[in-house]
Design a protein around this motif. Structure first.
Motif, PDB file in Angstrom:
ATOM      1  N   ALA A  81       3.637 -61.772 -36.229  1.00  0.00           N
ATOM      2  CA  ALA A  81       2.421 -61.010 -36.560  1.00  0.00           C
ATOM      3  C   ALA A  81       1.931 -60.745 -35.248  1.00  0.00           C
ATOM      4  N   SER A  82       1.899 -61.663 -34.357  1.00  0.00           N
ATOM      5  CA  SER A  82       1.484 -61.275 -32.964  1.00  0.00           C
ATOM      6  C   SER A  82       2.282 -60.324 -32.079  1.00  0.00           C
ATOM      7  N   VAL A 115      -9.573 -49.272 -31.624  1.00  0.00           N
ATOM      8  CA  VAL A 115      -8.772 -49.834 -32.771  1.00  0.00           C
ATOM      9  C   VAL A 115      -7.817 -50.949 -32.005  1.00  0.00           C
ATOM     10  N   ALA A 116      -7.368 -50.457 -30.718  1.00  0.00           N
ATOM     11  CA  ALA A 116      -6.543 -51.232 -30.180  1.00  0.00           C
ATOM     12  C   ALA A 116      -7.027 -52.518 -29.722  1.00  0.00           C
ATOM     13  N   ALA A 117      -8.534 -52.576 -29.358  1.00  0.00           N
ATOM     14  CA  ALA A 117      -9.191 -53.778 -28.902  1.00  0.00           C
ATOM     15  C   ALA A 117      -8.878 -54.901 -29.912  1.00  0.00           C
ATOM     16  N   PRO A 118      -9.311 -54.701 -31.374  1.00  0.00           N
ATOM     17  CA  PRO A 118      -9.087 -55.973 -32.287  1.00  0.00           C
ATOM     18  C   PRO A 118      -7.542 -56.076 -32.404  1.00  0.00           C
ATOM     19  N   CYS A 119      -6.507 -55.199 -32.342  1.00  0.00           N
ATOM     20  CA  CYS A 119      -5.302 -55.277 -32.265  1.00  0.00           C
ATOM     21  C   CYS A 119      -4.821 -56.421 -31.285  1.00  0.00           C
ATOM     22  N   LEU A 120      -5.409 -56.175 -29.990  1.00  0.00           N
ATOM     23  CA  LEU A 120      -4.977 -57.021 -28.983  1.00  0.00           C
ATOM     24  C   LEU A 120      -5.577 -58.174 -29.169  1.00  0.00           C
ATOM     25  N   TYR A 121      -6.970 -58.535 -29.516  1.00  0.00           N
ATOM     26  CA  TYR A 121      -7.346 -59.728 -29.617  1.00  0.00           C
ATOM     27  C   TYR A 121      -6.704 -60.617 -30.844  1.00  0.00           C
ATOM     28  N   LEU A 122      -6.352 -59.964 -31.980  1.00  0.00           N
ATOM     29  CA  LEU A 122      -5.507 -60.591 -33.062  1.00  0.00           C
ATOM     30  C   LEU A 122      -4.278 -61.148 -32.498  1.00  0.00           C
ATOM     31  N   ALA A 123      -3.746 -60.402 -31.831  1.00  0.00           N
ATOM     32  CA  ALA A 123      -2.318 -60.645 -31.300  1.00  0.00           C
ATOM     33  C   ALA A 123      -2.337 -61.620 -30.533  1.00  0.00           C
ATOM     34  N   LEU A 124      -3.479 -61.933 -29.555  1.00  0.00           N
ATOM     35  CA  LEU A 124      -3.554 -63.271 -28.694  1.00  0.00           C
ATOM     36  C   LEU A 124      -3.751 -64.360 -29.728  1.00  0.00           C
ATOM     37  N   ILE A 125      -4.822 -64.115 -30.633  1.00  0.00           N
ATOM     38  CA  ILE A 125      -5.243 -65.288 -31.469  1.00  0.00           C
ATOM     39  C   ILE A 125      -4.136 -65.984 -32.255  1.00  0.00           C
ATOM     40  N   LEU A 126      -3.456 -64.980 -32.879  1.00  0.00           N
ATOM     41  CA  LEU A 126      -2.598 -65.306 -33.838  1.00  0.00           C
ATOM     42  C   LEU A 126      -1.163 -65.874 -33.043  1.00  0.00           C
ATOM     43  N   ALA A 127      -0.834 -65.820 -31.758  1.00  0.00           N
ATOM     44  CA  ALA A 127       0.294 -66.178 -31.282  1.00  0.00           C
ATOM     45  C   ALA A 127       0.720 -67.600 -31.458  1.00  0.00           C
TER      46      ALA A 127
END
Length: 439
Positions: A301-302, A283-295
């Motif tokens: 949200a990031s 679950v942490a993997a997509p959270c981290l991915y989205l945090a980087l992409i949405l920054a």
């Protein structure tokens, strides 16, 4: 009667040493047995280290064969319908064949090609282990025979592999390499191996985040126009303070939540610990991915996703320690803990900051010199962390597959665990009571 033999290293050729009078091969009191293959071990140092790494890894697999039956003993007994006495004979056959074969392989290794002898042994125990999986219940004697063949193959590796390391390294180097080689004996547990790789993935990501996240968040704020670029020292430390506070808070909450969730979940599922670790990382993997992409587009949200990812990562610290203690026998736990810490730090947070920066610099070198491109280079170098943490989740799923078997081995009689000591104590009391009642 004594004999003296030369000990060549990676850069030292083998050959007969001159004895009295300068005659090769002669010695005053004795002489080493002749070798039919006396080719020198003139390997470059990197090849010697690579060979040592392969030998250590196969040694880990070798000693897993020693303890694989205790982990699945009940299944074996039910499948072949064998009693406790016959089940105990499985280990007797294994050890007996190993002891009888060891002198033979030692003799062959001194007089013929060690690599060939070692290869034959590996083929024996791996082939016998694989073929034993296809034995039907009515041929239980074949299963006993296969355990004997596994023991024979293990004997070749246990006797020949250390001598090859002795040929490749000398003096202090040999001591260090042999220490690494034998450290895999007490840690012959797949659960330990996979959980260590999972811990390494966590350390890799947390090391990269702790080092680069404050700068990443600062540059994201600049991209949004919320902060002026830092062209002169001192730069704003606002994001460093916020990220540090998030790390502390999520770390404390994560450890408490992870430990409590593991305690409760273990009551209904014996594989709760690795499954909890796997779930939190996946679950942490997509959270981290989205945090980087949405920054660059959704800064708040990031931040939220980054905090959630850190919380999920922190859920694992207490749980992974519990996994290690449950699959390693007490007398070897210090060694196992030290090995896990060493591997986790060297391949994890010791290397991830440098690798992340290296990828960012490489990407930036081929792009226009602008603040936006610098930010995008760091962002894209960070993306590998999301995939690493997903791989860590996969490692914990593999840990769950082996956990109960390795826990059973660690609790076997004679290992020093409370369960095994209680079993032995009850057996002794039962035996004493029986002896008292006999006339």
């Amino acid at each position: 009667m004594s004999a003296e033999c030369g000990e060549p290293g990676p850069e030292e050729p083998q050959g007969p040493s001159p004895g009295p009078g300068g005659l090769p091969g002669a010695s005053g009191l004795g002489q080493c047995p002749p070798r039919t293959t006396s080719a020198p071990w003139s390997l470059p140092l990197w090849r010697a280290h690579a060979a040592a790494a392969v030998l250590c890894y196969v040694n880990l697999l070798n000693y897993m064969h020693w303890f694989i039956i205790p982990g699945v003993l009940l299944d074996v007994q039910k499948f072949f319908e064998i009693s406790d006495s016959r089940a105990g004979l499985l280990q007797t056959v294994f050890i007996g064949c190993l002891l009888l074969s060891a002198p033979v392989f030692g003799y062959l290794g001194d007089r013929h090609s060690r690599k060939a002898t070692l290869s034959i042994g590996i083929l024996l125990w791996s082939g016998a282990g694989l073929s034993s999986s296809f034995i039907s219940p009515q041929y239980s004697w074949l299963f006993f025979l296969s355990r004997g063949v596994v023991g024979t193959g293990s004997a070749s590796y246990s006797t020949i592999a250390p001598t090859i390391l002795g040929d490749l390294f000398v003096r202090d180097q040999r001591t260090r390499v042999l220490a690494i080689f034998y450290i895999f004996i007490p840690v012959g547990s797949w659960s330990f191996v996979w959980s260590t790789l999972g811990v390494t993935a966590i350390a890799f990501v947390t090391g990269a985040l702790g080092f680069w996240a404050p700068k990443f968040l600062f540059e994201a704020r600049v991209v949004h126009g919320l902060q002026r670029p830092c062209l002169q020292e001192p730069c704003s430390s606002q994001d460093s303070l916020i990220f540090g506070a998030l790390t502390v808070v999520t770390g404390i909450i994560g450890v408490v939540v992870g430990a409590e969730a593991s305690r409760r979940y273990k009551k209904v599922n014996p594989r709760a610990e690795p499954l909890l670790c796997a779930g939190s990382l996946l679950v942490a993997a997509p959270c981290l991915y989205l945090a980087l992409i949405l920054a660059p587009t959704a800064f708040l949200a990031s931040y939220v996703l980054l905090a959630l990812g850190e919380l999920l990562l922190s859920c694992n610290w207490a749980v992974v320690a519990d996994i290690l203690l449950s699959v390693v026998v007490p007398r070897c736990r210090g060694t196992a803990e030290a090995l896990q810490i060493t591997v986790g730090h060297i391949l994890g947070d010791a290397s991830s900051p440098y690798l992340t920066g290296l990828v960012s610099s490489t990407l930036r070198a081929g792009r226009p010199d602008s603040y936006l491109q610098a930010f995008l280079s760091l962002q894209q170098s960070f993306l590998c962390c999301a995939f690493v943490i997903a791989l860590g989740g996969g490692c914990f799923l593999l840990t769950a597959l082996r956990l109960e078997w390795d826990q059973a081995r660690a609790r076997a009689p004679g290992t020093g665990t409370p369960d095994s000591e209680d079993t032995e104590r009850r057996a002794l009391l039962s035996g004493a009571g029986t002896a008292t009642e006999d006339p």
